[in-house]
Design a protein around this motif. Structure first.
Motif, PDB file in Angstrom:
ATOM      1  N   GLU A 340       0.845  -1.189   0.000  1.00 35.86           N
ATOM      2  CA  GLU A 340       0.000   0.000   0.000  1.00 35.86           C
ATOM      3  C   GLU A 340       0.883   1.243   0.000  1.00 35.86           C
ATOM      4  O   GLU A 340       1.809   1.354   0.799  1.00 35.86           O
ATOM      5  CB  GLU A 340      -0.919   0.004   1.220  1.00 35.86           C
ATOM      6  N   PHE A 341       0.588   2.159  -0.918  1.00 37.40           N
ATOM      7  CA  PHE A 341       1.333   3.408  -1.019  1.00 37.40           C
ATOM      8  C   PHE A 341       0.372   4.578  -0.802  1.00 37.40           C
ATOM      9  O   PHE A 341      -0.774   4.535  -1.255  1.00 37.40           O
ATOM     10  CB  PHE A 341       1.990   3.562  -2.394  1.00 37.40           C
ATOM     11  N   PRO A 342       0.814   5.636  -0.131  1.00 40.22           N
ATOM     12  CA  PRO A 342      -0.030   6.830  -0.031  1.00 40.22           C
ATOM     13  C   PRO A 342      -0.102   7.535  -1.377  1.00 40.22           C
ATOM     14  O   PRO A 342       0.857   7.513  -2.157  1.00 40.22           O
ATOM     15  CB  PRO A 342       0.693   7.685   1.023  1.00 40.22           C
ATOM     16  N   ALA A 343      -1.220   8.177  -1.651  1.00 37.63           N
ATOM     17  CA  ALA A 343      -1.398   8.879  -2.930  1.00 37.63           C
ATOM     18  C   ALA A 343      -2.350  10.050  -2.733  1.00 37.63           C
ATOM     19  O   ALA A 343      -3.345  10.179  -3.439  1.00 37.63           O
ATOM     20  CB  ALA A 343      -1.911   7.931  -4.007  1.00 37.63           C
ATOM     21  N   ARG A 344      -2.043  10.898  -1.761  1.00 38.92           N
ATOM     22  CA  ARG A 344      -2.898  12.060  -1.505  1.00 38.92           C
ATOM     23  C   ARG A 344      -2.317  13.234  -2.292  1.00 38.92           C
ATOM     24  O   ARG A 344      -1.545  14.045  -1.783  1.00 38.92           O
ATOM     25  CB  ARG A 344      -2.954  12.365  -0.011  1.00 38.92           C
ATOM     26  N   PHE A 345      -2.684  13.303  -3.545  1.00 38.69           N
ATOM     27  CA  PHE A 345      -2.170  14.318  -4.458  1.00 38.69           C
ATOM     28  C   PHE A 345      -3.306  15.224  -4.915  1.00 38.69           C
ATOM     29  O   PHE A 345      -4.488  14.920  -4.721  1.00 38.69           O
ATOM     30  CB  PHE A 345      -1.534  13.649  -5.683  1.00 38.69           C
ATOM     31  N   GLN A 346      -2.935  16.346  -5.514  1.00 44.22           N
ATOM     32  CA  GLN A 346      -3.915  17.204  -6.160  1.00 44.22           C
ATOM     33  C   GLN A 346      -3.766  17.054  -7.666  1.00 44.22           C
ATOM     34  O   GLN A 346      -2.689  17.304  -8.220  1.00 44.22           O
ATOM     35  CB  GLN A 346      -3.745  18.659  -5.737  1.00 44.22           C
TER      36      GLN A 346
END
Length: 506
Positions: A340-346
């Motif tokens: 699992e990778f974080p992906a809180r992007f705009q």
């Protein structure tokens, strides 16, 4: 001998065990090692012999990387394997090695080379709450500087195998300090991150306003306009509008960049802007491989993902963005492992309104048929467009608007308003407006009778889904925050509705 293996964002501990026995000379490596780890046998043998140390070539050498079911890749285990062999053959004091973790790739001459994921290793070390003493890291030059960014971590930088060996020789006297061995102090660059200035973009007041709202509320944006209207320039300057990164955000972003081999100390605490080419595959965007590695959406964590020529991306790649836009994480599942990778992007996307690019332009006539326009715009699915909060048209500029026109408002001035609006949202609800879910939307976006009636009429005429209505409410809440208003009013809703219009067709 202790080291760590990377699996996604996790750096799991690995124990490197070495056994020397009589018998036919051999060098066996076990423990689910990938090809590049198995090749460590030749690198370690050459490095030990070429540095003047004794390699037990007349022994049966067995190296076990435990736990056996954890995949191991890359050359990070070269250094702990070499030290394990030297310790097993009596050339090093095993007691002195306790409390250290090692990682580094060896050249044939014994020089240490950088590895990927040094920052993830440092972040994975147990904290003071774990009860045990925090291990000390020994890493090559380049990787050690990354690991030292984590506060409270004891990191030693080494440039050669002999530099490490000298620290753990048998005997009570400590060796003389050598140039190739140094303890690094926790360090982080305190200089302000530098971004291109938005004042370089002339005109485009509507698009700049939309980017200001997006930055203040954490919203995604789709810019539609003719070629050369400034969409790429606007997108490349968007990261400068966002608030400064906190230490935790900077560490998370740097750790992912380190996994992808892209980290640089010069870009510490600078929000990333990832702009993959439109030929990128779904795996390149979301990540994958064996073992799994982060894709562009994870490398843009706490930053900006800019997709230019959006309809030209493969359909599978675009549809893969739908879940991360909602959840802020991406889970890569394979038969043998899951990461699992974080992906809180705009997301900042740009596209032309039609294949020729001049539909609705005042400068040139469009030569596309209605069927061509429909097919082109139809490459973007309704569910994906639903998840993009703000749709804004970027009009083409005439020559007199470009030549001898004074610069526009600077990034720093706009950022001040963005930071103030974000602080209002954080004080009120503890999150950005884009992150509002469920009851929180109703609580924070209450409308008076006139605003509610206006929104109902607009939603009915434009055929919005429930998700579209909620996203319009979130944008209206951000507009109210920028205006310093306590409640969402009719003017705020009216402006938010303008950013949910469908693409223009013939």
């Amino acid at each position: 001998m202790q080291s760590r293996a990377l699996l996604g964002m996790q750096a799991h501990p690995v124990c490197v065990e070495v056994h020397l026995a009589n018998g036919l000379p051999s060098f066996t490596l076990v423990g689910l090692a990938e090809t590049e780890v198995k090749e460590a046998r030749e690198r370690v043998r050459s490095a030990i012999q070429n540095t003047g140390l004794e390699f037990p070539g007349n022994k049966r050498i067995t190296v076990n990387l435990a736990p056996a079911d954890l995949p191991k890749d890359s050359g990070r285990f070269d250094l702990p394997i070499a030290l394990g062999i030297l310790a097993a053959s009596g050339q090093l004091d095993t007691r002195k090695l306790n409390g250290y973790e090692f990682a580094g790739e060896l050249s044939l001459g014994g020089e240490l080379r950088p590895i990927r994921g040094a920052l993830a290793m440092s972040l994975a070390l147990p904290g003071p709450d774990a009860g045990a003493a925090k291990p000390r890291l020994v890493l090559p030059e380049g990787s050690a500087e990354e690991a030292a960014l984590v506060p409270g971590t004891e990191v030693y930088r080494a440039t050669h195998l002999l530099d490490v060996v000298r620290q753990f020789l048998p005997g009570d006297t400590l060796p003389e300090t050598v140039a190739g061995w140094e303890r690094l102090q926790p360090s982080a660059a305190h200089k302000e991150a530098a971004y291109p200035d938005l004042s370089d973009v002339k005109g485009q007041a509507a698009a700049k306003r939309a980017l200001e709202i997006a930055a203040a509320g954490g919203h995604s944006v789709l810019m539609v306009g003719a070629p050369g209207s400034g969409k790429s320039m606007l997108a490349q300057r968007f990261a400068g509008l966002l608030p400064a990164m906190s230490t935790e955000e900077a560490l998370q972003s740097a750790a992912i960049a380190s996994l992808g081999g892209r980290f640089s100390l010069d870009r510490w605490a600078q929000r990333p802007t990832c702009s993959p080419h439109h030929t990128a595959s779904a795996v390149a965007l979301v990540g994958g491989g064996s073992p799994p590695k982060p894709g562009e959406i994870s490398l843009a964590h706490h930053g900006v993902l800019f997709l230019d020529e959006l309809p030209e991306f493969p359909r599978a790649a675009l549809e893969a963005l739908r879940e991360p836009l909602e959840s802020g994480t991406i889970t890569i599942s394979r038969a043998a492992q899951r990461a699992e990778f974080p992906a809180r992007f705009q997301l900042i996307a740009a596209m032309n309104p039609c294949p020729c690019g001049y539909l609705g332009s005042s400068l040139r006539a469009c030569r596309c048929s209605p069927d061509q326009v429909s097919r082109y715009q139809g490459k973007l699915s309704g569910p994906l467009l639903d998840r993009i909060d703000i749709h804004v048209e970027v009009g083409a500029l005439a020559a007199d608007e470009l030549i001898n026109t004074p610069p526009g408002e600077s990034t720093a001035a706009i950022r001040q308003r963005v930071v103030a609006a974000r602080e209002r949202a954080m004080t009120r609800q503890g999150s950005s407006n884009h992150a509002l879910q469920g009851k929180a939307i109703d609580t924070q976006c209450q409308l008076d009778e006139a605003a509610a009636k206006f929104l109902n009429t607009a939603a009915a005429r434009l055929g919005w889904s429930g998700r579209s209505i909620h996203r319009c409410l979130k944008v209206a809440r951000t507009v109210a925050d920028l205006a310093g208003a306590q409640s969402v009013q009719l003017t705020h809703v009216a402006e938010a509705v303008q950013y949910r219009r469908a693409l223009k067709a013939h």
